[in-house]
Design a protein around this motif. Structure first.
Motif, mmCIF file in Angstrom:
data_model
loop_
_atom_site.group_PDB
_atom_site.id
_atom_site.type_symbol
_atom_site.label_atom_id
_atom_site.label_comp_id
_atom_site.label_asym_id
_atom_site.label_seq_id
_atom_site.Cartn_x
_atom_site.Cartn_y
_atom_site.Cartn_z
ATOM 1 N N LYS B 352 -62.898 21.536 92.158
ATOM 2 C CA LYS B 352 -63.307 20.709 93.027
ATOM 3 C C LYS B 352 -63.888 21.649 94.303
ATOM 4 N N THR B 353 -65.137 21.889 94.461
ATOM 5 C CA THR B 353 -65.733 22.534 95.580
ATOM 6 C C THR B 353 -66.596 21.992 96.497
ATOM 7 N N GLY B 354 -66.118 22.168 97.801
ATOM 8 C CA GLY B 354 -67.045 21.612 98.569
ATOM 9 C C GLY B 354 -68.427 22.465 98.990
ATOM 10 N N LYS B 379 -66.631 18.390 111.089
ATOM 11 C CA LYS B 379 -66.225 17.062 110.699
ATOM 12 C C LYS B 379 -66.673 17.180 109.355
ATOM 13 N N THR B 380 -67.499 17.892 108.753
ATOM 14 C CA THR B 380 -67.718 17.843 107.243
ATOM 15 C C THR B 380 -66.633 18.273 106.222
ATOM 16 N N LYS B 385 -61.658 18.367 103.016
ATOM 17 C CA LYS B 385 -60.301 18.379 103.034
ATOM 18 C C LYS B 385 -59.800 17.139 102.323
ATOM 19 N N LYS B 386 -59.976 15.998 103.158
ATOM 20 C CA LYS B 386 -59.422 14.648 102.484
ATOM 21 C C LYS B 386 -59.887 14.435 101.152
ATOM 22 N N GLU B 387 -60.790 15.109 100.444
ATOM 23 C CA GLU B 387 -61.114 15.038 98.963
ATOM 24 C C GLU B 387 -60.505 16.026 98.501
ATOM 25 N N ASN B 388 -59.333 16.908 99.030
ATOM 26 C CA ASN B 388 -58.741 17.976 98.339
ATOM 27 C C ASN B 388 -59.530 19.072 97.758
ATOM 28 N N ILE B 389 -60.687 19.300 98.398
ATOM 29 C CA ILE B 389 -61.490 20.536 97.694
ATOM 30 C C ILE B 389 -60.505 21.698 97.630
ATOM 31 N N ASN B 639 -70.885 12.534 96.723
ATOM 32 C CA ASN B 639 -71.099 12.494 98.151
ATOM 33 C C ASN B 639 -69.759 12.172 98.779
ATOM 34 N N LEU B 640 -69.700 12.313 100.066
ATOM 35 C CA LEU B 640 -68.611 12.081 100.827
ATOM 36 C C LEU B 640 -68.528 10.706 101.106
ATOM 37 N N PRO B 641 -67.410 9.924 100.997
ATOM 38 C CA PRO B 641 -67.234 8.637 101.182
ATOM 39 C C PRO B 641 -68.029 7.861 102.340
ATOM 40 N N GLY B 642 -67.880 8.365 103.774
ATOM 41 C CA GLY B 642 -69.025 7.976 104.616
ATOM 42 C C GLY B 642 -70.341 7.762 104.417
ATOM 43 N N GLN B 643 -70.658 9.031 103.629
ATOM 44 C CA GLN B 643 -72.240 8.844 103.231
ATOM 45 C C GLN B 643 -72.391 7.755 102.230
#
Lengths: 347, 687
Positions: B352-354, B379-380, B385-389, B639-643
């Motif tokens: 899992k890569t950001g 912020k990104t 990080k919350k997505e555990n990359i 996508n990130l959750p916010g997006q």
């Protein structure tokens, strides 16, 4: 911000204050040494005055007056020694004493730029406080070196002129020795405390500014510094069975570590949620009310609810942190004061 | 709602009715150069030749106005440039004015002549594609009228033919084609005539002077620019609010083509991901109006159009660097989400890569935000990080730089503490630049992708993360600019009282923490990928007057991490690249472009020749198209959750997002970087 409070200790002034003749023709050498010994005595007295005031008095002004008085004694002793002639053309003892006293003067006067390369210190340091601490550390190293050199010269001189040095401790010497050991222990713990304390200040400043980048970096730094500090505390152990300030510092560091690892993220999350809310709000406000779709209204309502919840959590976390921090800091300050009372002799 | 769009950074229609003594301006600017420029200005034969060449180029970008004689006259003052006696502008002023006036008037006569006659489009003819130095002087040997004829033919051909099908269609009906060509010829020439008359009637000397002074100072410092008061007021106004709703800054290049000069972070132009700085704008269109930006484009008409349009959307057509046309619809809605100016995704596959794309180092001042790009990146990363990359890719390709402070703060995200760069001023004083925040925000595996267009602040970040062994740098060697500029208000009693001119000038050099520099040489990646070379791309090392490379000796404290296993990673990467079809195609296109650009140093200006040119270009474009659509199956892009939430709600963002994903999926560089990080993580586990 709390002012840094470590104690300058002049170890090497203490000991060789009494000499005994082993052979004749050494009288001149003894009187030469005695001039220096006398100056030592004077400085030692003032030093003790200053040290005990610093350890026991709450008045910074009082301690500072003692320091100034000590400085002036050092200065006049230095002049006296400087005026001494060489001993049979040998200047080495005299020179080592002068250089030691000069360094001592600058260290006590916080005038580090006269001793070390401050530009190099600044280059290596993260901020001014760190530069100050590093400068003090480097200056103390130099002072140690100078004092060792002087001790050597003193012994050399005695040996050369057939004088046996006898270590004799008068009352002040003894008290200073005890104080020195206690203050040294305190200083080590204090620096562990102060590094973390200062780092927390940076973190709180970042929180104040809603600066996620700074919060996250400083949080990481606080966690690392606290963990390192806890390791050092374990290694240091207690002082003559007195573990009070070690434990108090440990409690504080554990608080910092928990704050960094677990609590601050709640505040960061709040700022992210606030952003989302602001953005939903902007979108909501910018659009004609009649043109809003039910999904948009739903999204806005969700954002409002989430925001309200996070405000409550933010506030409760913040209050809890403030309370714990105050308790731990008060505890630390009290225990440091009582440690001084117990471990540093009174006048 | 914020107001409209375009930035005009370059001189056009500067009105002034006072008789102004420009020779004083020349002296004042020269003094400023002496006092502020980081290096001592050197005037020699090379300087003089380069200056006159550049000056002639700015007065006559298509080599149409002057004839050989007039050019020689202007060149003759090279001697006075070298002698440095008296005020150069004062000494040459009359000669310049007379020559330029004469050349413009002759051009007007020629335009009339050409307009009266019918042009032959089948006669073999050509125009130099780019005015490289060896073509320069020789082209002026050609008769002025013939140059005009060739040029206008090419304009007409370019207007009509973009693909082979255009030829097939048009050639069916030669008579109507002829008529159409004649009408277009007339329009083009009428417009040219108007433009020339405009130059002659407006403050003629002002027009000449700003070209003179800027040609002069850019020989000392390729990043210098002298703004008149009017130019600078425009520049500032547009920066503060004007540019917002579509978010494009535009500027004419030296050939008069309109190019995108900036993309405002967070704007719809930025979010579209389809527009880049330097794209040539060929048309803008709203519901009822369209302006085509050919050489006929009248800049003031374009500004009026953009300012007065009531339409909420704008269709903009650009020609990309690879000659492909792209049409993007921009919306004049309120800028929605500042965070979106930095694009973040999760590449979810074996690891899992950001992935973060940062197109410029914008700061709060430029983007009207409370924080700059470093904060947006932070912020990104927080969300990633919350997505555990497990790893992170930061894409700085085509990032031409920006704020140095932001660069330092961005590097600080990944580095605990220490010196990040060293700045040197004119006095030679060296100052260590440090991130004000101790600690790191992200300490996992990190790779940075760069290319030839990664410049200045991008290079600073890549260099320091390389020196600390903090990030693997992959891609192409970077641009090579290790200097900083400031804007100085130029004030002098002798200058106009009401106004102040502004000088942009290089005042700082930057060094790596090792004491080395990336000036001219760029940052060399740990792992180099094959790329498509752009013959038009000019690197810092190719600019006349660019600062030389220097190193410094200074005690710099920094604690590098242990080095990367670069050799192993390189070998593995090379093996993959050899087997990778996308990279094969990249190399193939690279060689085709090289052949293509060699073959067409002149653009054909007759139907037959132009047709064969278009044929070849079409083939080339087809090759480029092929690369675009190879989709990676290594990972899925999330996508990130916010997006996600925003995407659900707004189709506009959904569409942009889908386009961006397509781009990432087909990007060979991202795919290979993902693989390299995977290799690296495997090596770490083995250890």
């Amino acid at each position: 911000m709390m002012k840094m409070r470590t104690y300058v200790i002049l170890f090497s002034i203490v000991f060789f204050s009494f000499v005994r003749l082993n052979a004749q023709n050494s009288e001149n050498a003894v009187s030469y040494m005695n001039i220096i010994s006398k100056e030592y005595k004077d400085i030692q007295k003032k030093m003790w005055d200053y040290t005990s005031t610093m350890a026991h008095s709450h008045s910074a002004k009082k301690a500072d007056n003692k320091r100034i008085s000590l400085l002036s004694t050092i200065n006049s002793s230095r002049s006296t020694v400087l005026k001494m002639s060489s001993f049979n053309g040998d200047n080495s003892l005299k020179d080592s004493v002068v250089s030691f006293l000069t360094l001592t003067f600058h260290v006590l006067n916080n005038d580090f730029s006269k001793i070390i390369d401050m530009e190099e210190v600044a280059e290596q340091s993260y901020d001014l406080m760190e530069a100050y601490m590093l400068a003090q550390e480097k200056a103390n190293d130099k002072l140690d070196e100078a004092s060792k050199r002087m001790d050597n010269q003193y012994s050399e001189f005695a040996k050369k002129h057939n004088i046996t040095l006898i270590e004799s401790k008068d009352d002040i010497s003894k008290k200073l020795e005890i104080a020195s050991a206690a203050l040294d222990y305190h200083n080590q713990i204090y620096l562990i405390f102060f590094k973390a304390y200062k780092q927390e200040m940076y973190l709180l400043d970042a929180v104040e500014k809603n600066d996620i980048n700074a919060i996250e970096q400083n949080r990481n730094a606080l966690s690392t510094i606290s963990a390192e500090g806890l390791g050092k505390l374990t290694a240091l152990g207690s002082y003559k069975g007195d573990n009070s300030i070690n434990a108090a510092c440990g409690r504080l560091l554990n608080f910092y570590k928990d704050e960094a690892d677990n609590q601050i993220t709640i505040l960061s999350d709040f700022f992210i949620t606030k952003n989302e809310y602001d953005e939903a709000n902007t979108m909501f406000e910018s659009k004609d009310r009649m043109a809003l779709t039910s999904e948009e209204v739903q999204r806005y309502n969700n954002a409002v609810n989430k925001y309200n919840k996070s405000v409550a959590k933010f506030n409760s976390t913040n209050t809890a942190l403030n309370n714990k921090r105050n308790t731990n800091l008060t505890n630390w300050n009290n225990l440091v004061a009582s440690f001084m009372t117990r471990q540093v002799p009174q006048k | 709602m914020r107001k409209i769009l375009f930035l005009f950074l370059i001189i056009h229609s500067v009105f002034s009715f006072s008789q102004h003594d420009y020779s004083k301006d020349f002296d004042v600017v020269n003094n400023y150069i002496k006092n502020y420029l980081i290096v001592k200005p050197q005037i020699n034969e090379v300087f003089a030749a380069s200056f006159t060449k550049s000056f002639i180029q700015t007065l006559d970008p298509y080599k149409l106005y002057f004839n050989q004689d007039e050019v020689s006259q202007i060149r003759s003052f090279e001697k006075s440039v070298i002698r440095q006696t008296g005020n150069l502008y004062l000494n040459t002023r009359q000669l310049l004015i007379d020559n330029y006036k004469k050349s413009l008037l002759s051009s007007l006569t020629i335009i009339d002549d050409i307009n009266k006659a019918t042009i032959q489009f089948d006669k073999n003819d050509s125009v130099p594609l780019s005015f490289s130095s060896d073509i320069d002087d020789r082209y002026y040997l050609r008769d002025r009228k013939e140059r005009w004829l060739a040029w206008v033919k090419l304009q007409v051909l370019q207007k009509n033919f973009n693909s082979i099908s255009d030829f097939n269609r048009m050639e069916h009906n030669p008579d109507s084609m002829k008529m159409l060509f004649e009408t277009q010829k007339k329009n083009i020439l009428d417009h040219e005539s108007k433009r020339i008359k405009g130059i002659l009637t407006e403050d003629f000397e002002n027009f000449i002077f700003y070209r003179f002074i800027n040609s002069y100072i850019t020989q000392f410092d390729p990043h210098a620019f002298y703004f008149s008061e009017e130019m600078f007021t425009d520049f500032q106004e547009q920066l503060s609010s004007f540019e917002f709703s579509y978010g494009i800054g535009i500027t004419p290049d030296k050939y008069g083509k309109i190019r995108i000069s900036s993309l405002v972070p967070g704007s719809s132009a930025w979010k579209s991901g389809k527009l880049n700085v330097d794209d040539e704008i060929v048309a803008i269109e709203t519901g009822d109006q369209k302006i085509v930006f050919d050489e006929n484009a009248d800049l003031s008409a374009i500004t009026n159009f953009a300012e007065n349009s009531k339409s909420e959307t704008l269709k903009i057509t650009v020609i990309k660097e690879n000659s492909l046309k792209e049409t993007v619809t921009l919306t004049k809605e309120k800028i929605h989400n500042d965070e979106n100016s930095v694009q973040g995704f999760i590449l979810n596959g074996e690891s899992k890569t950001g992935y973060i794309m940062l197109p410029a180092f914008y700061t709060s001042w430029e983007s009207d935000k409370s924080f700059g790009c470093a904060q947006d990146v932070a912020k990104t990363i927080y969300a990633l990080k919350k997505e555990n990359i497990q790893a992170l890719i930061l894409d700085l390709r085509n990032n031409g730089g920006g704020s140095i402070i932001e660069a330092i703060e961005l590097a600080g995200i990944f580095i605990d503490f220490g010196t990040l760069s060293v700045a040197e001023n004119k006095a030679g004083e060296l100052v260590s630049l440090k991130d004000m925040n101790r600690g790191t925000m992200y300490s996992g595996p990190l790779a940075i992708i760069v290319n030839e267009n990664s410049a200045s602040a991008s290079e600073m970040v890549a260099a320091v993360l390389q020196d600390y062994n903090r990030a693997l740098i992959v891609g192409e060697k970077t641009y090579g600019k290790a200097s900083g500029q400031i804007l100085i208000p130029v004030a002098d009693e002798s200058l106009r009282k009401q106004g102040s001119e502004t000088l942009k000038i290089t005042t700082n050099r930057y060094y790596r923490v090792t004491g080395n520099s990336y000036q001219l040489t760029g940052v060399e990646p740990h792992i180099v990928f094959p790329g498509i070379s752009d013959p038009e791309n000019i690197l810092e090392s190719e600019l006349p007057g660019a600062l030389e490379k220097k190193t410094i000796t200074k005690k710099i404290y920094y604690a590098p991490l242990s080095p990367f296993p670069v050799n192993t990673l390189q070998e593995k990467s090379l093996e993959r690249i050899k087997a990778n079809n996308k990279f094969h195609q990249i190399s193939r296109v690279d060689s085709i472009i090289n052949i293509f650009s060699g073959e067409f140093s002149f653009l054909p200006a007759d139907v037959k020749g132009y047709k064969s040119f278009i044929e070849k270009r079409q083939l080339l474009n087809a090759e480029i198209e092929k690369i675009k659509f190879g989709k990676s199956d290594l990972f899925t892009i999330e996508n990130l959750p916010g997006q996600k939430e925003i995407m659900k709600l707004y189709k506009y963002y959904f569409d942009i997002n889908e386009d961006l994903k397509t781009k990432i999926y087909s990007d060979a560089y991202i795919e290979e970087t993902y693989n390299i990080l995977k290799d690296y993580m495997q090596l770490l586990t083995k250890q």
